[in-house]
Enzyme design. Structure first.
Site, mmCIF file in Angstrom:
data_model
loop_
_atom_site.group_PDB
_atom_site.id
_atom_site.type_symbol
_atom_site.label_atom_id
_atom_site.label_comp_id
_atom_site.label_asym_id
_atom_site.label_seq_id
_atom_site.Cartn_x
_atom_site.Cartn_y
_atom_site.Cartn_z
ATOM 1 N N GLU A 75 -3.606 7.172 -4.279
ATOM 2 C CA GLU A 75 -3.473 5.952 -3.483
ATOM 3 C C GLU A 75 -3.394 4.743 -4.412
ATOM 4 O O GLU A 75 -4.153 4.642 -5.372
ATOM 5 C CB GLU A 75 -4.667 5.815 -2.551
ATOM 6 N N TYR A 84 0.846 -1.191 0.000
ATOM 7 C CA TYR A 84 0.000 0.000 0.000
ATOM 8 C C TYR A 84 0.879 1.238 0.000
ATOM 9 O O TYR A 84 1.839 1.334 0.782
ATOM 10 C CB TYR A 84 -0.901 0.020 1.236
#
Length: 381
Positions: free
Chosen positions: A189, A101
């Site tokens: 993101e 992530y």
């Protein structure tokens, strides 16, 4: 402005961030054609601006044309958390060794950009934060200094990214930061950012929120804006040039200034209620603006009361009160109004509203008192 995954991947590609080869369509047979072109196995992914697509059946792995046709037919038109699937993205399936992530956003409290990296990608970051907060490493970056390669390497190592992926993740992180700054984003993101079995690092998903205030610098955003899906309230608010965000509560909120509007939402929550919206009048609260605000809130069937919270600085409370009175003659208000005025000419404003006090118009002296009254009225049948 929130982008769909396929738009986010196009945005990332412009900054050299590697993504999976694929294409988007609204047509079942074209989906089959794309799957054939990118090669099997392929993945058919619902394009909606909400999480949980996989759990809802909106992401399917297919190995043949018949499977691609079946998947596209099932996903197109699907309802995922209230979002209708109008498009699917089809890409070649990746051989995943590890999932990570990475993200960049603004930390308003610190007044710095915030980079987050975790070796636990593939699940919602909120779940990771709740179950294992130490798995998320954070780095604040001064906007003037920018992100240095040494800093990127340091946070990647601290996040326990596998050695085989570290160079690739650092490269992506530097490009992601550049995309965030130069692309005028509020959030970029990648979840998951993957390491493939062949040792390559690339973005398997893309979440991008662009700063509408920077739209004048980006004519290329017009194609993104054309696909934006607003609910009826937000569409009407946009037409009336109001700063509005629809929520799911029963207390409508009208305030002047984003900070006061946010505080009002917090106080309503504090006294046991739930806000139906965020609505910032900005610097003007005259009759036209107030009528437009009440009209937008009036379209929300969940609203059971409306809290008007105005602090007069440059804006005079007596003018706000006149605006409310005038707006009441223009808009057939379905829900009771609770009005709190404070600041410049607040006493004069309250005096103007005195003649209009009723079950439909309630005046409160304090913010907490107004919030309690609005929540009480919203709870009545």
């Amino acid at each position: 402005m929130d982008l769909f995954e396929y738009q986010g991947k196009k945005f990332f590609s412009a900054y050299g961030i590697p993504t999976s080869e694929g294409d988007v369509t609204e047509n079942v047979e074209e989906a089959v054609s794309i799957a054939r072109r990118v090669g099997f196995p392929a993945v058919v992914k619902a394009q909606v601006q909400v999480g949980g697509r996989g759990k809802a059946g909106g992401i399917r792995l297919v190995g043949t044309e018949d499977e691609a046709r079946e998947a596209a037919s099932a996903i197109l038109g699907m309802d995922i958390k209230g979002h209708l699937v109008r498009r699917v993205w089809i890409e070649h399936a990746s051989d995943i060794a590890k999932e990570y992530y990475v993200s960049v956003t603004l930390d308003r409290g610190a007044k710095d950009h915030l980079i987050m990296v975790s070796s636990q990608g593939g699940v919602e970051i909120e779940e990771v934060a709740a179950s294992n907060p130490d798995a998320i490493k954070r780095l604040h970056v001064n906007p003037i200094d920018g992100l240095k390669e040494a800093e990127a390497k340091k946070i990647v190592v601290e996040a326990a990214i596998d050695e085989a992926a570290q160079a690739g993740v650092v490269d992506v992180l530097l490009k992601l930061y550049r995309a965030y700054v130069e692309g005028d984003a509020d959030l970029v993101e990648i979840n998951p950012l993957i390491l493939t079995t062949s040792g390559k690092v690339h973005a398997l998903d893309a979440k991008v929120t662009l700063d509408d205030n920077a739209a004048f610098r980006h004519p290329e955003w017009d194609e993104f804006r054309a696909t934006q899906e607003l609910d009826g309230r937000e569409k009407l608010a946009k037409e009336k040039h109001l700063n509005y965000i629809g929520l799911e509560g029963s207390v409508g909120i009208i305030a002047n200034g984003a900070g006061l509007a946010m505080s009002t939402l917090d106080v309503v929550n504090q006294v046991g209620g739930k806000a139906a919206n965020f609505l910032d009048l900005g610097g003007g609260a005259g009759a036209d603006v107030m009528a437009a605000a009440l009209e937008v809130i009036n379209t929300d069937e969940n609203v059971r009361s409306v809290l008007i919270n105005v602090f007069g600085g440059i804006t005079r409370c007596d003018q706000v009160a006149k605006g409310i009175v005038d707006a009441l003659s223009r808009v057939d208000i379905k829900s009771p109004l609770v009005v709190r005025l404070d600041g410049t000419n607040a006493q004069e404003g309250r005096k103007i509203l005195e003649d209009f006090k009723s079950e439909k118009v309630v005046v409160e002296a304090t913010m907490i008192g107004a919030a309690r009254r609005a929540v009480e009225l919203a709870g009545k049948e």
